[in-house]
Design an enzyme around this catalytic site. Sequence first.
Site, PDB file in Angstrom:
ATOM      1  N   LYS B 181      56.203  18.074 -76.587  1.00  0.00           N
ATOM      2  CA  LYS B 181      55.153  17.400 -76.179  1.00  0.00           C
ATOM      3  C   LYS B 181      53.901  18.249 -76.690  1.00  0.00           C
ATOM      4  CE  LYS B 181      52.399  15.927 -72.105  1.00  0.00           C
ATOM      5  NZ  LYS B 181      51.181  16.941 -72.466  1.00  0.00           N
ATOM      6  N   SER B 239      50.266  26.934 -66.834  1.00  0.00           N
ATOM      7  CA  SER B 239      50.123  27.505 -65.254  1.00  0.00           C
ATOM      8  C   SER B 239      51.239  27.537 -64.440  1.00  0.00           C
ATOM      9  CB  SER B 239      48.851  26.458 -64.727  1.00  0.00           C
ATOM     10  OG  SER B 239      49.597  24.997 -64.318  1.00  0.00           O
ATOM     11  N   ARG B 240      50.851  28.159 -63.364  1.00  0.00           N
ATOM     12  CA  ARG B 240      51.924  28.261 -62.517  1.00  0.00           C
ATOM     13  C   ARG B 240      52.179  26.893 -61.776  1.00  0.00           C
ATOM     14  NH1 ARG B 240      52.102  33.191 -58.120  1.00  0.00           N
ATOM     15  NH2 ARG B 240      53.577  32.712 -56.598  1.00  0.00           N
ATOM     16  N   GLU B 262      56.970  30.035 -68.471  1.00  0.00           N
ATOM     17  CA  GLU B 262      56.384  31.267 -68.560  1.00  0.00           C
ATOM     18  C   GLU B 262      54.785  30.868 -67.671  1.00  0.00           C
ATOM     19  OE1 GLU B 262      55.134  33.423 -72.217  1.00  0.00           O
ATOM     20  OE2 GLU B 262      53.383  33.895 -70.963  1.00  0.00           O
ATOM     21  N   CYS B 299      48.362  35.624 -71.569  1.00  0.00           N
ATOM     22  CA  CYS B 299      49.373  35.842 -70.453  1.00  0.00           C
ATOM     23  C   CYS B 299      49.336  37.187 -70.140  1.00  0.00           C
ATOM     24  CB  CYS B 299      50.645  35.273 -70.821  1.00  0.00           C
ATOM     25  SG  CYS B 299      50.598  33.924 -71.765  1.00  0.00           S
ATOM     26  N   GLU B 390      46.405  35.273 -60.505  1.00  0.00           N
ATOM     27  CA  GLU B 390      45.829  35.232 -61.706  1.00  0.00           C
ATOM     28  C   GLU B 390      44.273  34.372 -61.873  1.00  0.00           C
ATOM     29  OE1 GLU B 390      48.123  33.346 -64.917  1.00  0.00           O
ATOM     30  OE2 GLU B 390      47.192  34.738 -66.451  1.00  0.00           O
TER      31      GLU B 390
END
Lengths: 522, 522
Positions: B181, B239-240, B262, B299, B390
């Site tokens: 994607k 993103s988380r 990640e 990151c 973050e």
Amino acid sequence: MDGAFLIGRESVVTTETFQAFDPSTDQLVEPAFSVSTPEHVARACQLADEAFDTFRDTDPEARAAFLEAVAANIEALGDALVQRAVQESGLPVARLTGERGRTVGQLRLFAKHVRAGRYAQVVVDQAQPERQPMPRSDLRQRRVGVGPVAVFGASNFPLAFSVAGGDTAAALAAGCPVVCKGHPAHPGTSVMVAGAIRDAIASCGLPDGVFSLVQGPANELGAALVTDPRIKAVGFTGSRAGGLALVKLAQERAEPIPVYAEMSSINPVILFPAALANRGEALAKGYVGSLTMGAGQFCTNPGIVLAIAGPELDRFSDVAAEALGQAQPQVMLTRGIHSAYSKGVEALAGNNAVTEIARGAEGTGCNRGRAALFTTDAQAFLADPELAHEVFGASSLVIRANDIDEVATVLRGMEGQLTATLHLDEGDEELARPLMPLLERKAGRILANGWPTGVEVSDAMVHGGPFPATSDPRSTSVGTAAIERFLRPVCYQDLPDALLPRAVQHGNPLGLPRLVDGAVEA
Amino acid sequence: MDGAFLIGRESVVTTETFQAFDPSTDQLVEPAFSVSTPEHVARACQLADEAFDTFRDTDPEARAAFLEAVAANIEALGDALVQRAVQESGLPVARLTGERGRTVGQLRLFAKHVRAGRYAQVVVDQAQPERQPMPRSDLRQRRVGVGPVAVFGASNFPLAFSVAGGDTAAALAAGCPVVCKGHPAHPGTSVMVAGAIRDAIASCGLPDGVFSLVQGPANELGAALVTDPRIKAVGFTGSRAGGLALVKLAQERAEPIPVYAEMSSINPVILFPAALANRGEALAKGYVGSLTMGAGQFCTNPGIVLAIAGPELDRFSDVAAEALGQAQPQVMLTRGIHSAYSKGVEALAGNNAVTEIARGAEGTGCNRGRAALFTTDAQAFLADPELAHEVFGASSLVIRANDIDEVATVLRGMEGQLTATLHLDEGDEELARPLMPLLERKAGRILANGWPTGVEVSDAMVHGGPFPATSDPRSTSVGTAAIERFLRPVCYQDLPDALLPRAVQHGNPLGLPRLVDGAVEA
């Protein structure tokens, strides 16, 4: 035996107790065992966490010697251990004597594996200060233990998959302290083996927290263990419901952790035409032997036989029925397992699409499992997902297919399996070959002309497989590759030698095998 | 460029479309791109599943040549690819030129790695027919691809972590077809790279389904991909919230699958006293350089600096403030990222426990991120978990500790990280050594006297780490070890040679490195 559990080296006695049952008599077995509380679990996890850095920093040699000390201490328990395990499991002496051999052999194999040092997977990419357009740093990778590991003892292997079983051996080999929840069916066996580990910890001068044993019949104890934030991975062998519950708990943590649950498998056996024609009788006898061994209480029990319908398969079924009819009922491990087995067999017997071929001999006594053999055709099997569910015990289903394409269709519809077995002779290979990619997708181990029960403990073994055989098909619970489930990679970049762990220091003081700049170091 | 996405080799155009924004101007970029539907996802997954057996059965040499063809085709796209990526990401030409080099280098490194054959991890335990009490079977293990893999393109690396990025390269190297994607921020870049893969598939004679690209701005598309039963693993960088949503979807499937997400890291940098005293100014400049590079959208951006308070740290902060004050505002990747960054910086600026040291230069233009530098003390940091979240962009927080114990306390309280950095000189090692075990538990990579941005692609690299840096600390997303995430072990027991895959045949026709009876084969 005083019924205490072990938090580090401390034997803990509590007022709440439980007892084992002798499944062969349904009588309670002395003594009473103390029940651990969530506070004990927390204390064990705290000790494990405190022990982790010291323990994982031990040399491979020290860890290997520790594993060997555990093995020697288990052997030193002598017949008393086997007798206790017999009493608590209903399994025969010969089986448990063999299982003890497997358990200590497993510990010693992991000792050898740790000494060989490959488990650390040391990789060095040396600095290239002159590289253009950017210099390359010195990069060193090794695998380190993930942290304290929770191990759940299994009911069906009171020694080899329990307190000092495969998961414990692999975790300790990886440098991870273990907090074990003993299976409540064999608390005495668990306490004895836990003592052997405790004594090895003491004699090897390791920190107390390297091992604890908590005990108790309630699921809440296991939940407390899996949700303790200091636990970083879980090993489990048992039911699908139990395994999935642990996976869910582990996923819902603030820090989710991996659960290695070995859960459910029906282990299809495919009989190819030439093999069936040449040696159908011998196959039938071998099949019944594998099916009824240990009351069928193996993860790799052959729960499905799949073959093309015809007179050869009928003859196979007749011989199998005759052999199975003579199989004596065997004590099952627990009341619960016996009851679930009986219900599973009743459900098959009551299924209109299924025909009963044979039942094992009747007998008296508690918790005896009567073997059971059923047959159905491929279309009926495909139409009813219930028929693909594991019945834990000596029950199996012969599926008649119209042709090899239907065999493939049945396999394609199956969930993930621990094993897939092929019986084939000359002439069968052309039929079998197209199935190989499918079998590789479905199973962790593919075997020919043998039976899936009997799992070798070695480097090449895979005892694992796609979901729901296990919760994590990237792993095995038997063999040296099991150590990988408790390791994670760490990279060190440009660290001064004095700060590097010995495993990755420039001079390679531990003498570990290394990959240096892409080549295996000579 | 016609705006089509790719289902196998087929270019698909739909009526619903979306467009990229040029973040530097906030203007739409031509052309319009077709939006894929869940039906297209299903079709791509079906093709991937159909291609899997053929693709994974290719020789290592064939797969390596394919990876190299993809690399060559990407290079053949020339400046047009870099220009498109610049337009869609706002990143500078030099950065994207470098990233293209990294992307093709990565593909070629995996080609080399596949040729070397270690990835297959072949292990042979030869039969021991005479062994007592039981003969040993012939056992052969290798790793096989897990199945079709879903890859989500990342916004911040339009080339190296996107359509033909690390996850795709690792999955293809492992023999797994990929359904990607594309990130909706750079659809044109994605289409160009996807075309390079499609052409390599055609020229190498591989099945169409080895690669598909689906596109669209809605999360539902990703959900359809992760929940498709034919997908067996997922790679994601972002993103988380996004990563955790995919993990949840993957866990709720009938067959749960691994997600390698990640997600989030603040990458603590520890300045030790001697280093701070000897070269505080150079460290401050290096820090600001690492922090502001690429508008801080890495990151591994150094989001936290941790040091013992004193005049040396004050001087470091002053120099850093001066350098940062001159940093020109840079275009961020998307409106959403710019807006989230601005909010994160505002929240820090509005936090009473935090002091603003400096802000980057003001400037005009859309979506420009102004660098930001804050400071607080260790106790305040420990008291407010928000401060450890973050802020994706060029914002960083200097934490003043009273002593090395407080440094350790801050580190101990942190979540898992991709990296931890030490700056140390002679005399600092004694302070640093006790922190090493803690850092190993917290981070996937520990580096000295450098900056965490800039991740080498090599055998020893680990770009991963404990949760929430990633969803699976057993793995890396950069370097050749990334191939392991898409492999699982399979064991073959007593299979006739004619049925064995070539990788484990007795004569070792592929010439793979093997471990035979516990020893590396000469």
